[in-house]
Design a protein around this motif. Structure first.
Motif, PDB file in Angstrom:
ATOM      1  N   TYR A  44       0.800  -1.224   0.000  1.00  0.00           N
ATOM      2  CA  TYR A  44       0.000   0.000   0.000  1.00  0.00           C
ATOM      3  C   TYR A  44       0.832   1.273   0.000  1.00  0.00           C
ATOM      4  N   GLY A  45       2.157   1.163   0.079  1.00  0.00           N
ATOM      5  CA  GLY A  45       3.014   2.333   0.111  1.00  0.00           C
ATOM      6  C   GLY A  45       2.889   3.130   1.399  1.00  0.00           C
ATOM      7  N   GLU A  46       2.421   2.486   2.469  1.00  0.00           N
ATOM      8  CA  GLU A  46       2.201   3.181   3.731  1.00  0.00           C
ATOM      9  C   GLU A  46       3.451   3.152   4.603  1.00  0.00           C
ATOM     10  N   ALA A  66       0.832   9.201   1.543  1.00  0.00           N
ATOM     11  CA  ALA A  66       0.442  10.515   1.029  1.00  0.00           C
ATOM     12  C   ALA A  66       0.045  10.418  -0.443  1.00  0.00           C
ATOM     13  N   GLU A  67       0.586   9.445  -1.155  1.00  0.00           N
ATOM     14  CA  GLU A  67       0.298   9.304  -2.581  1.00  0.00           C
ATOM     15  C   GLU A  67      -1.077   8.701  -2.838  1.00  0.00           C
ATOM     16  N   THR A  68      -1.399   7.635  -2.117  1.00  0.00           N
ATOM     17  CA  THR A  68      -2.670   6.946  -2.371  1.00  0.00           C
ATOM     18  C   THR A  68      -3.774   7.388  -1.417  1.00  0.00           C
ATOM     19  N   GLY A  69      -3.397   7.952  -0.271  1.00  0.00           N
ATOM     20  CA  GLY A  69      -4.382   8.372   0.731  1.00  0.00           C
ATOM     21  C   GLY A  69      -4.875   7.249   1.620  1.00  0.00           C
ATOM     22  N   THR A  70      -4.321   6.025   1.463  1.00  0.00           N
ATOM     23  CA  THR A  70      -4.753   4.924   2.329  1.00  0.00           C
ATOM     24  C   THR A  70      -4.100   5.058   3.693  1.00  0.00           C
ATOM     25  N   TRP A  71      -4.765   4.527   4.720  1.00  0.00           N
ATOM     26  CA  TRP A  71      -4.234   4.566   6.086  1.00  0.00           C
ATOM     27  C   TRP A  71      -4.622   3.300   6.824  1.00  0.00           C
ATOM     28  N   SER A  87      -8.708   0.598   8.913  1.00  0.00           N
ATOM     29  CA  SER A  87      -8.038   1.092   7.709  1.00  0.00           C
ATOM     30  C   SER A  87      -9.049   1.855   6.875  1.00  0.00           C
ATOM     31  N   GLY A  88      -8.540   2.679   5.977  1.00  0.00           N
ATOM     32  CA  GLY A  88      -9.451   3.455   5.151  1.00  0.00           C
ATOM     33  C   GLY A  88      -8.720   4.263   4.101  1.00  0.00           C
ATOM     34  N   GLN A  89      -9.400   5.276   3.603  1.00  0.00           N
ATOM     35  CA  GLN A  89      -8.877   6.115   2.530  1.00  0.00           C
ATOM     36  C   GLN A  89      -8.984   7.583   2.915  1.00  0.00           C
ATOM     37  N   SER A  90      -8.435   8.437   2.060  1.00  0.00           N
ATOM     38  CA  SER A  90      -8.487   9.900   2.195  1.00  0.00           C
ATOM     39  C   SER A  90      -7.721  10.416   3.408  1.00  0.00           C
ATOM     40  N   PHE A  91      -6.536   9.849   3.649  1.00  0.00           N
ATOM     41  CA  PHE A  91      -5.701  10.306   4.756  1.00  0.00           C
ATOM     42  C   PHE A  91      -5.178  11.701   4.462  1.00  0.00           C
TER      43      PHE A  91
END
Length: 105
Positions: A44-46, A66-71, A87-91
């Motif tokens: 996920y690039g996290e 920061a690129e995908t907004g996943t957290w 977990s989720g999106q729009s971080f």
């Protein structure tokens, strides 16, 4: 004979406790911390954005991209087992100051 029964009971109880802890860990999406951190980075690039100490000396961490907004929020127990909590999106990264509370209410 009573010693054998007690020993067998203790061993059985320990096995049952271990088995139920393992089943609970698997159902909560838990794994060794290194494996979880690697999966979050590669899949996920996290990377870790923040951390804190929770109850029972558990480490709570927030990973995000920061690129995908996943957290992802994880909790790591003192024995090194890391469980995914949410977990989720729009971080978004925020740097907000604490609100000033006026005493003239």
């Amino acid at each position: 004979m009573k010693i054998f029964r007690f020993g067998a009971l203790a061993a059985g109880s320990a096995f049952y406790l271990f088995a139920t802890q393992q089943a609970a860990a698997q159902s909560r999406n838990c794994a060794p911390r290194d494996a979880v951190v690697s999966r979050l980075a590669q899949g996920y690039g996290e990377s870790r954005q923040s951390m804190g100490l929770g109850s029972n000396n558990a480490v709570v961490e927030v990973f995000a991209s920061a690129e995908t907004g996943t957290w992802t929020i994880t909790v790591t127990t003192p024995n090194g087992l890391t469980c995914l909590v949410a977990s989720g999106q729009s971080f978004e990264t925020l740097a907000e100051a604490a609100p000033i509370i006026d005493s003239d209410a």
